[in-house]
Enzyme design. Structure first.
Site, PDB file in Angstrom:
ATOM      1  N   GLY A  42      -3.890  -4.361  -4.412  1.00 33.57           N
ATOM      2  CA  GLY A  42      -4.713  -3.292  -4.959  1.00 33.57           C
ATOM      3  C   GLY A  42      -3.891  -2.057  -5.235  1.00 33.57           C
ATOM      4  O   GLY A  42      -3.043  -1.670  -4.438  1.00 33.57           O
ATOM      5  N   HIS A  43      -4.101  -1.449  -6.406  1.00 38.24           N
ATOM      6  CA  HIS A  43      -3.433  -0.204  -6.752  1.00 38.24           C
ATOM      7  C   HIS A  43      -4.493   0.844  -7.069  1.00 38.24           C
ATOM      8  O   HIS A  43      -5.456   0.564  -7.786  1.00 38.24           O
ATOM      9  CB  HIS A  43      -2.550  -0.363  -7.995  1.00 38.24           C
ATOM     10  CG  HIS A  43      -1.437  -1.344  -7.826  1.00 38.24           C
ATOM     11  ND1 HIS A  43      -0.692  -1.432  -6.683  1.00 38.24           N
ATOM     12  CD2 HIS A  43      -0.934  -2.275  -8.683  1.00 38.24           C
ATOM     13  CE1 HIS A  43       0.236  -2.374  -6.845  1.00 38.24           C
ATOM     14  NE2 HIS A  43       0.090  -2.910  -8.032  1.00 38.24           N
ATOM     15  N   LYS A  93       2.421   2.012  -5.183  1.00 38.68           N
ATOM     16  CA  LYS A  93       3.098   1.446  -6.351  1.00 38.68           C
ATOM     17  C   LYS A  93       2.354   1.752  -7.638  1.00 38.68           C
ATOM     18  O   LYS A  93       2.965   1.925  -8.690  1.00 38.68           O
ATOM     19  CB  LYS A  93       3.254  -0.065  -6.179  1.00 38.68           C
ATOM     20  CG  LYS A  93       4.184  -0.451  -5.029  1.00 38.68           C
ATOM     21  CD  LYS A  93       4.310  -1.952  -4.881  1.00 38.68           C
ATOM     22  CE  LYS A  93       3.045  -2.622  -4.388  1.00 38.68           C
ATOM     23  NZ  LYS A  93       2.642  -2.203  -3.030  1.00 38.68           N
ATOM     24  N   ASP A 106       0.820  -1.218   0.000  1.00 42.02           N
ATOM     25  CA  ASP A 106       0.000   0.000   0.000  1.00 42.02           C
ATOM     26  C   ASP A 106       0.854   1.267   0.000  1.00 42.02           C
ATOM     27  O   ASP A 106       0.429   2.310   0.470  1.00 42.02           O
ATOM     28  CB  ASP A 106      -0.957   0.040   1.204  1.00 42.02           C
ATOM     29  CG  ASP A 106      -1.809  -1.210   1.312  1.00 42.02           C
ATOM     30  OD1 ASP A 106      -2.437  -1.575   0.307  1.00 42.02           O
ATOM     31  OD2 ASP A 106      -1.847  -1.820   2.397  1.00 42.02           O
ATOM     32  N   GLN A 110       1.793  -6.163  -3.044  1.00 41.80           N
ATOM     33  CA  GLN A 110       2.109  -6.180  -1.610  1.00 41.80           C
ATOM     34  C   GLN A 110       3.432  -5.450  -1.343  1.00 41.80           C
ATOM     35  O   GLN A 110       3.683  -4.431  -1.951  1.00 41.80           O
ATOM     36  CB  GLN A 110       2.134  -7.613  -1.065  1.00 41.80           C
ATOM     37  CG  GLN A 110       0.784  -8.304  -1.029  1.00 41.80           C
ATOM     38  CD  GLN A 110       0.487  -9.033  -2.315  1.00 41.80           C
ATOM     39  OE1 GLN A 110       1.364  -9.535  -3.001  1.00 41.80           O
ATOM     40  NE2 GLN A 110      -0.786  -9.101  -2.665  1.00 41.80           N
TER      41      GLN A 110
END
Length: 427
Positions: free
Chosen positions: A40-41, A16, A13, A223
Site C-alpha cells: 500500500g502506498h 515509497k 511502509d 514492501q
C-alpha cells in the site's frame, strides 16, 4: 538517461509512494515489479490523499506511463476497483500497461490464504489474507494462471482444473471446507478479459525499448528489504523479492541498464505483522510515534509496530541492494523529543554485533545497543533546504547517513508532495 530502482530499506511502509510520486513528473515510466495488493502506498497531492494498493504511484503523474510488470501477482477485481475509484476522482488511468506474463490471484488463492493462516494459530505468519503467497506458490509450482490466459478460454479452463484437482483435496480433507467449482472460477475470470484486454502488452519489450531510446524508467518495489523472501527475516516475509534484484526478474530489464538504486528509509522504524523487531517500543514513545506518524497500514488497516531507527538494518539494505542513495522520510514525526535513541549495533550472547546476523536464532535474540542523539522542538514542515532544519535535526540526518552507508539525497519533512528537501538530484 537513467533507469532507477526505488525500494523500501526497512520492513515496508517507509513512504515509497511519496518518493515515487515526487519523481513521477520527471520520469517516463513507473513500474511495479513484484508483490500484489498486499502493498500500500499513500500519496498526498495538494489536499487530496490517494491510497494505492496495486497500481504504481506514477498513475497520478499525467506525463508518466504506469506499468505492472511480470513479477507482480494481480487480483483482477482489486485492480479494476482501484482503476474505477481513481477514474471517479478524475485521474486518467488509460496509459496503464500490464504484463501478459503477470500471474493472477484467483478466488481459491484468497480462500487458501485465509484458512491456512487460521490453521497455523499462534504460528501464523501474519499475511494480509489476500492470496499473495498461494499465487506465488502456484507460479513456482508451475500451476499458476497468467494474465494472458484470460484471452484463451480453453487454456484457462485446463489450468484452473489442474490447480483445483489438488487444492480441493486440501480444502476438503485438511481444512474441512467445501470444494470450489471449476466453472465458477472460470466464469469469474473470463468476466475480466474484456475490461483488461486494452491494458495488456509485452511490457519487457516496451521497457527495454524505452531505456534504449533514452527515456527514464523508475522501478518501484512494494514492501521492503527485510520482507524479501530470500534476504528478509524469513519466514516472516512476503512471497517475492522487493530487493533490487527483483526489479530485473520482475520486469525483464537487465541489471546493466540500471544506473541508480534508491532506498527509502523512515527516520524511525516500523513493521506490520509478526516477526522479530529489535528496536520495537512497547511504551509511551512507541505509542507517540504511532499516533504522530499515523502508523496504520494503508492496505491492512492494522496498527504498525513502532521503534527507534535501526542502523544495522539500514547498512544491510545498503549492502544487499547496492544502494546509491537514501530518501529519508517522516523526519517531522520526531519533532518534540528531547533526545532520540538510534540503534547502532546489537548485543547477541554478550557480544557486540554491527552487521545483521545471518542466523534466524541470533536475530530473534538481538538486543539493540543505542546511541542517543539530541532532539529538536522546532517545526520543520516548512523547511525547503537542509540549512533550514534546526541544527540538531541536521546532526540527526548526518549521523544516520554515516551509519547507513549511502548518502541521504532527499528528506521528507511532511506528508505533502512539496514537503520534501532535495539535497542531490536523483536524475
Amino acid at each position: 538517461m537513467p533507469a532507477l530502482v526505488l525500494l523500501g530499506a526497512q520492513w515496508g511502509d517507509e513512504g515509497k509512494g511519496k518518493a515515487t510520486d515526487l519523481l513521477g513528473g520527471s520520469v517516463d515510466y513507473v513500474v511495479r515489479y513484484q508483490g500484489g495488493n498486499n502493498a500500500g502506498h499513500t500519496v498526498v497531492v495538494g489536499d487530496q490523499k490517494y491510497a494505492l494498493h496495486l497500481l504504481p504511484s506514477g498513475i497520478l503523474s499525467p506525463g508518466c506511463t504506469p506499468v505492472i510488470g511480470n513479477g507482480v501477482v494481480v487480483d483482477p477485481a482489486v485492480l479494476l476497483s482501484e482503476l474505477s475509484g481513481l477514474a471517479e476522482r478524475g485521474v486518467d488511468t488509460s496509459k496503464l500497461l500490464i504484463s501478459g506474463n503477470a500471474h493472477l490471484i484467483t478466488p481459491y488463492h484468497t480462500t487458501l490464504d485465509k484458512v491456512s493462516e487460521r490453521f497455523l494459530g499462534k504460528r501464523k505468519i501474519g499475511t494480509t489474507g489476500r492470496g499473495i503467497g498461494p499465487a506465488y506458490a502456484d507460479k513456482i509450482n508451475r500451476v499458476g494462471i497468467r494474465v494472458q490466459d484470460l484471452f484463451d478460454e480453453s487454456i484457462l479452463r485446463q489450468k484452473v482444473e489442474a490447480a483445483l484437482d489438488s487444492k480441493n483435496q486440501v480444502l476438503a480433507k485438511l481444512y474441512n471446507r467445501r470444494a470450489i467449482a471449476v466453472d465458477q472460477v472460470v466464469e469469474e475470470l473470463l468476466g475480466y478479459a474484456d475490461q483488461l484486454s486494452g491494458y495488456v502488452v509485452d511490457t519487457t519489450l516496451v521497457l527495454n525499448n524505452a531505456i534504449d531510446q533514452g527515456q527514464v524508467v523508475l522501478f518501484e518495489g512494494g514492501q521492503g528489504t527485510l520482507l524479501d523472501v530470500d534476504h528478509g527475516t524469513y519466514p516472516f516475509v512476503t512471497s517475492s523479492n522487493p530487493t533490487a534484484g527483483g526489479a530485473c526478474t520482475g520486469t525483464g530489464v537487465g541489471p546493466t541498464k540500471i544506473s541508480r538504486v534508491i532506498g527509502i528509509l523512515k527516520a524511525y522504524t516500523t513493521r506490520v505483522g509478526a516477526g522479530p523487531f529489535p528496536t520495537e517500543l512497547l511504551d509511551e514513545d512507541g505509542e507517540k510515534l504511532r499516533t504522530i506518524g499515523g502508523e496504520r497500514g494503508v492496505t491492512t488497516g492494522r496498527d504498525r509496530r513502532c521503534g527507534w531507527f535501526d542502523a544495522v538494518i539500514a547498512r544491510y539494505a545498503t549492502r544487499v541492494n547496492g544502494l546509491t542513495d537514501f530518501f529519508l522520510t517522516k523526519l517531522d514525526v520526531l519533532t518534540g523529543w528531547e533526545r532520540i535513541p538510534v540503534c547502532v549495533a546489537y548485543e547477541i550472547d554478550g557480544k557486540r554485533v554491527e552487521e545483521l546476523p545471518y542466523s534466524q536464532t541470533d536475530f530473534h535474540h538481538a538486543t539493540p545497543i543505542y546511541e542517543t542523539l539530541p532532539g529538536w522542538s522546532e517545526d520543520i514542515t516548512q523547511a525547503k533546504t537542509f540549512d533550514d532544519l534546526p541544527k540538531n535535526a541536521q546532526k540527526y540526518v548526518q549521523a544516520l547517513e554515516e551509519m547507513s552507508g549511502a548518502p541521504i539525497s532527499a528528506i521528507g519533512v511532511g506528508p505533502g508532495r512539496d514537503e520534501t528537501i532535495q539535497i542531490n538530484s536523483f536524475l
